[in-house]
Design a protein around this motif. Structure first.
Motif, PDB file in Angstrom:
ATOM      1  N   THR A   1      50.728  91.844  58.224  1.00 40.33           N
ATOM      2  CA  THR A   1      50.243  93.124  58.793  1.00 40.33           C
ATOM      3  C   THR A   1      48.715  92.833  58.731  1.00 40.33           C
ATOM      4  O   THR A   1      48.019  93.250  59.929  1.00 40.33           O
ATOM      5  CB  THR A   1      50.533  94.383  58.335  1.00 40.33           C
ATOM      6  OG1 THR A   1      50.372  94.284  56.770  1.00 40.33           O
ATOM      7  CG2 THR A   1      52.092  94.661  58.289  1.00 40.33           C
ATOM      8  N   ASN A   2      48.273  92.360  57.600  1.00 41.65           N
ATOM      9  CA  ASN A   2      46.776  92.278  57.565  1.00 41.65           C
ATOM     10  C   ASN A   2      46.091  91.206  58.585  1.00 41.65           C
ATOM     11  O   ASN A   2      45.127  91.495  59.362  1.00 41.65           O
ATOM     12  CB  ASN A   2      46.271  91.990  56.145  1.00 41.65           C
ATOM     13  CG  ASN A   2      44.698  91.750  55.977  1.00 41.65           C
ATOM     14  OD1 ASN A   2      43.900  92.772  56.550  1.00 41.65           O
ATOM     15  ND2 ASN A   2      44.271  91.103  55.081  1.00 41.65           N
ATOM     16  N   LEU A   3      46.832  90.137  58.833  1.00 42.41           N
ATOM     17  CA  LEU A   3      46.419  89.021  59.676  1.00 42.41           C
ATOM     18  C   LEU A   3      46.741  89.497  61.017  1.00 42.41           C
ATOM     19  O   LEU A   3      45.718  89.376  61.956  1.00 42.41           O
ATOM     20  CB  LEU A   3      47.488  87.798  59.313  1.00 42.41           C
ATOM     21  CG  LEU A   3      46.959  86.653  60.130  1.00 42.41           C
ATOM     22  CD1 LEU A   3      45.616  86.015  59.106  1.00 42.41           C
ATOM     23  CD2 LEU A   3      47.970  85.745  59.883  1.00 42.41           C
ATOM     24  N   SER A   4      47.469  90.330  61.157  1.00 42.46           N
ATOM     25  CA  SER A   4      47.733  90.826  62.809  1.00 42.46           C
ATOM     26  C   SER A   4      46.655  91.952  63.035  1.00 42.46           C
ATOM     27  O   SER A   4      45.886  91.765  64.387  1.00 42.46           O
ATOM     28  CB  SER A   4      49.245  91.341  62.966  1.00 42.46           C
ATOM     29  OG  SER A   4      50.195  90.582  62.890  1.00 42.46           O
ATOM     30  N   ASN A   5      46.060  92.609  62.130  1.00 41.83           N
ATOM     31  CA  ASN A   5      45.033  93.406  62.486  1.00 41.83           C
ATOM     32  C   ASN A   5      43.694  92.579  62.569  1.00 41.83           C
ATOM     33  O   ASN A   5      42.806  93.016  63.711  1.00 41.83           O
ATOM     34  CB  ASN A   5      44.867  94.310  61.225  1.00 41.83           C
ATOM     35  CG  ASN A   5      45.808  95.530  61.270  1.00 41.83           C
ATOM     36  OD1 ASN A   5      46.398  95.803  62.253  1.00 41.83           O
ATOM     37  ND2 ASN A   5      46.065  95.815  59.888  1.00 41.83           N
ATOM     38  N   HIS A   6      43.475  91.483  62.028  1.00 38.76           N
ATOM     39  CA  HIS A   6      42.328  90.612  62.144  1.00 38.76           C
ATOM     40  C   HIS A   6      42.470  89.744  63.459  1.00 38.76           C
ATOM     41  O   HIS A   6      41.531  89.632  64.234  1.00 38.76           O
ATOM     42  CB  HIS A   6      42.254  89.705  61.232  1.00 38.76           C
ATOM     43  CG  HIS A   6      41.657  90.335  59.830  1.00 38.76           C
ATOM     44  ND1 HIS A   6      40.451  90.766  59.860  1.00 38.76           N
ATOM     45  CD2 HIS A   6      42.351  90.831  58.711  1.00 38.76           C
ATOM     46  CE1 HIS A   6      39.988  91.281  58.464  1.00 38.76           C
ATOM     47  NE2 HIS A   6      41.208  91.164  57.987  1.00 38.76           N
ATOM     48  N   LEU A   7      43.649  89.589  63.827  1.00 35.51           N
ATOM     49  CA  LEU A   7      43.919  88.794  65.234  1.00 35.51           C
ATOM     50  C   LEU A   7      43.527  89.933  66.215  1.00 35.51           C
ATOM     51  O   LEU A   7      43.213  89.474  67.332  1.00 35.51           O
ATOM     52  CB  LEU A   7      45.249  88.233  65.152  1.00 35.51           C
ATOM     53  CG  LEU A   7      45.342  86.945  64.204  1.00 35.51           C
ATOM     54  CD1 LEU A   7      46.894  86.735  64.408  1.00 35.51           C
ATOM     55  CD2 LEU A   7      44.714  85.891  65.024  1.00 35.51           C
ATOM     56  N   LYS A   8      43.871  91.123  65.833  1.00 30.78           N
ATOM     57  CA  LYS A   8      43.809  92.097  67.113  1.00 30.78           C
ATOM     58  C   LYS A   8      42.306  92.214  67.464  1.00 30.78           C
ATOM     59  O   LYS A   8      41.944  92.328  68.503  1.00 30.78           O
ATOM     60  CB  LYS A   8      44.180  93.552  66.827  1.00 30.78           C
ATOM     61  CG  LYS A   8      43.960  94.479  67.731  1.00 30.78           C
ATOM     62  CD  LYS A   8      44.554  95.861  67.109  1.00 30.78           C
ATOM     63  CE  LYS A   8      44.322  96.891  68.260  1.00 30.78           C
ATOM     64  NZ  LYS A   8      44.740  98.186  67.911  1.00 30.78           N
ATOM     65  N   VAL A   9      41.355  92.060  66.251  1.00 27.94           N
ATOM     66  CA  VAL A   9      40.084  92.270  66.312  1.00 27.94           C
ATOM     67  C   VAL A   9      39.478  91.185  67.064  1.00 27.94           C
ATOM     68  O   VAL A   9      38.612  91.383  68.122  1.00 27.94           O
ATOM     69  CB  VAL A   9      39.306  92.579  65.118  1.00 27.94           C
ATOM     70  CG1 VAL A   9      37.759  92.358  64.937  1.00 27.94           C
ATOM     71  CG2 VAL A   9      39.697  94.056  64.291  1.00 27.94           C
ATOM     72  N   LEU A  10      40.151  89.898  66.778  1.00 24.88           N
ATOM     73  CA  LEU A  10      39.575  88.723  67.308  1.00 24.88           C
ATOM     74  C   LEU A  10      39.815  88.661  68.877  1.00 24.88           C
ATOM     75  O   LEU A  10      38.955  88.457  69.732  1.00 24.88           O
ATOM     76  CB  LEU A  10      39.938  87.527  66.669  1.00 24.88           C
ATOM     77  CG  LEU A  10      39.406  87.212  65.395  1.00 24.88           C
ATOM     78  CD1 LEU A  10      40.352  86.142  64.581  1.00 24.88           C
ATOM     79  CD2 LEU A  10      37.980  86.844  65.438  1.00 24.88           C
ATOM     80  N   ARG A  11      41.023  89.139  69.214  1.00 19.27           N
ATOM     81  CA  ARG A  11      41.376  89.236  70.452  1.00 19.27           C
ATOM     82  C   ARG A  11      40.590  90.106  71.468  1.00 19.27           C
ATOM     83  O   ARG A  11      39.964  89.833  72.502  1.00 19.27           O
ATOM     84  CB  ARG A  11      42.984  89.640  70.680  1.00 19.27           C
ATOM     85  CG  ARG A  11      43.506  89.263  71.929  1.00 19.27           C
ATOM     86  CD  ARG A  11      45.091  89.686  71.927  1.00 19.27           C
ATOM     87  NE  ARG A  11      45.445  90.981  71.563  1.00 19.27           N
ATOM     88  CZ  ARG A  11      45.939  91.298  70.463  1.00 19.27           C
ATOM     89  NH1 ARG A  11      46.203  90.503  69.550  1.00 19.27           N
ATOM     90  NH2 ARG A  11      45.980  92.655  70.364  1.00 19.27           N
ATOM     91  N   GLU A  12      40.531  91.253  70.835  1.00 19.70           N
ATOM     92  CA  GLU A  12      39.682  92.449  71.649  1.00 19.70           C
ATOM     93  C   GLU A  12      38.157  92.267  71.877  1.00 19.70           C
ATOM     94  O   GLU A  12      37.509  92.475  72.722  1.00 19.70           O
ATOM     95  CB  GLU A  12      39.774  93.761  70.734  1.00 19.70           C
ATOM     96  CG  GLU A  12      41.177  94.381  71.079  1.00 19.70           C
ATOM     97  CD  GLU A  12      41.328  95.616  70.115  1.00 19.70           C
ATOM     98  OE1 GLU A  12      40.580  96.050  69.394  1.00 19.70           O
ATOM     99  OE2 GLU A  12      42.381  96.354  70.254  1.00 19.70           O
ATOM    100  N   SER A  13      37.507  91.061  70.956  1.00 19.21           N
ATOM    101  CA  SER A  13      36.182  90.768  70.817  1.00 19.21           C
ATOM    102  C   SER A  13      36.233  89.545  72.009  1.00 19.21           C
ATOM    103  O   SER A  13      35.108  89.116  72.185  1.00 19.21           O
ATOM    104  CB  SER A  13      35.554  90.533  69.673  1.00 19.21           C
ATOM    105  OG  SER A  13      36.436  89.191  69.033  1.00 19.21           O
ATOM    106  N   GLY A  14      37.258  88.917  72.378  1.00 17.66           N
ATOM    107  CA  GLY A  14      37.213  87.733  73.163  1.00 17.66           C
ATOM    108  C   GLY A  14      37.114  86.462  72.480  1.00 17.66           C
ATOM    109  O   GLY A  14      37.004  85.476  73.238  1.00 17.66           O
ATOM    110  N   VAL A  15      37.341  86.327  71.260  1.00 15.91           N
ATOM    111  CA  VAL A  15      37.062  85.134  70.537  1.00 15.91           C
ATOM    112  C   VAL A  15      38.379  84.233  70.716  1.00 15.91           C
ATOM    113  O   VAL A  15      38.469  83.032  70.702  1.00 15.91           O
ATOM    114  CB  VAL A  15      36.817  85.473  69.150  1.00 15.91           C
ATOM    115  CG1 VAL A  15      36.817  83.894  68.261  1.00 15.91           C
ATOM    116  CG2 VAL A  15      35.506  86.161  68.925  1.00 15.91           C
TER     117      VAL A  15
END
Length: 102
Positions: free
Chosen positions: A44-58
């Motif tokens: 769940t923690n990893l998914s949250n970080h991946l969401k941030v990375l995805r939303e920022s376009g990284v």
């Protein structure tokens, strides 16, 4: 010059776990299961970080059956690196410039 968008991207990359994810994705495209195994983070923690990375376009996603793979967007990082290279060149050029005090 760095813009507010770039400053936001720097904040995104400043998190140690997100930086670790980016480093891993620089080597290969991975799914969440691989990233959990490599980082030791909870899913769940990893998914949250991946969401941030995805939303920022990284990173971008690539569905594959019931899994979602994550791929690093090298162009985003290259653009940020280019801006830092420009800043470094400006600093080299301006090294002798010194404003006098009033």
């Amino acid at each position: 010059m760095l813009t507010s968008v770039d400053a936001d991207l720097l904040r995104v990359l400043a998190d140690p776990l997100r930086l670790r994810i980016v480093t891993l994705l620089a080597e290969e495209t991975l799914c969440t299961t691989h990233l959990v195994a490599e980082t030791g983070a909870r899913q769940t923690n990893l998914s949250n970080h991946l969401k941030v990375l995805r939303e920022s376009g990284v990173v971008e996603t690539e569905p594959c059956g019931r899994f979602t793979y994550y791929k690093l967007r090298a162009d985003v990082l290259a653009s940020l690196a280019g801006q830092f290279a420009d800043l470094a060149e400006s600093a080299r050029t301006a090294a002798g410039n010194k404003r006098s005090c009033p």
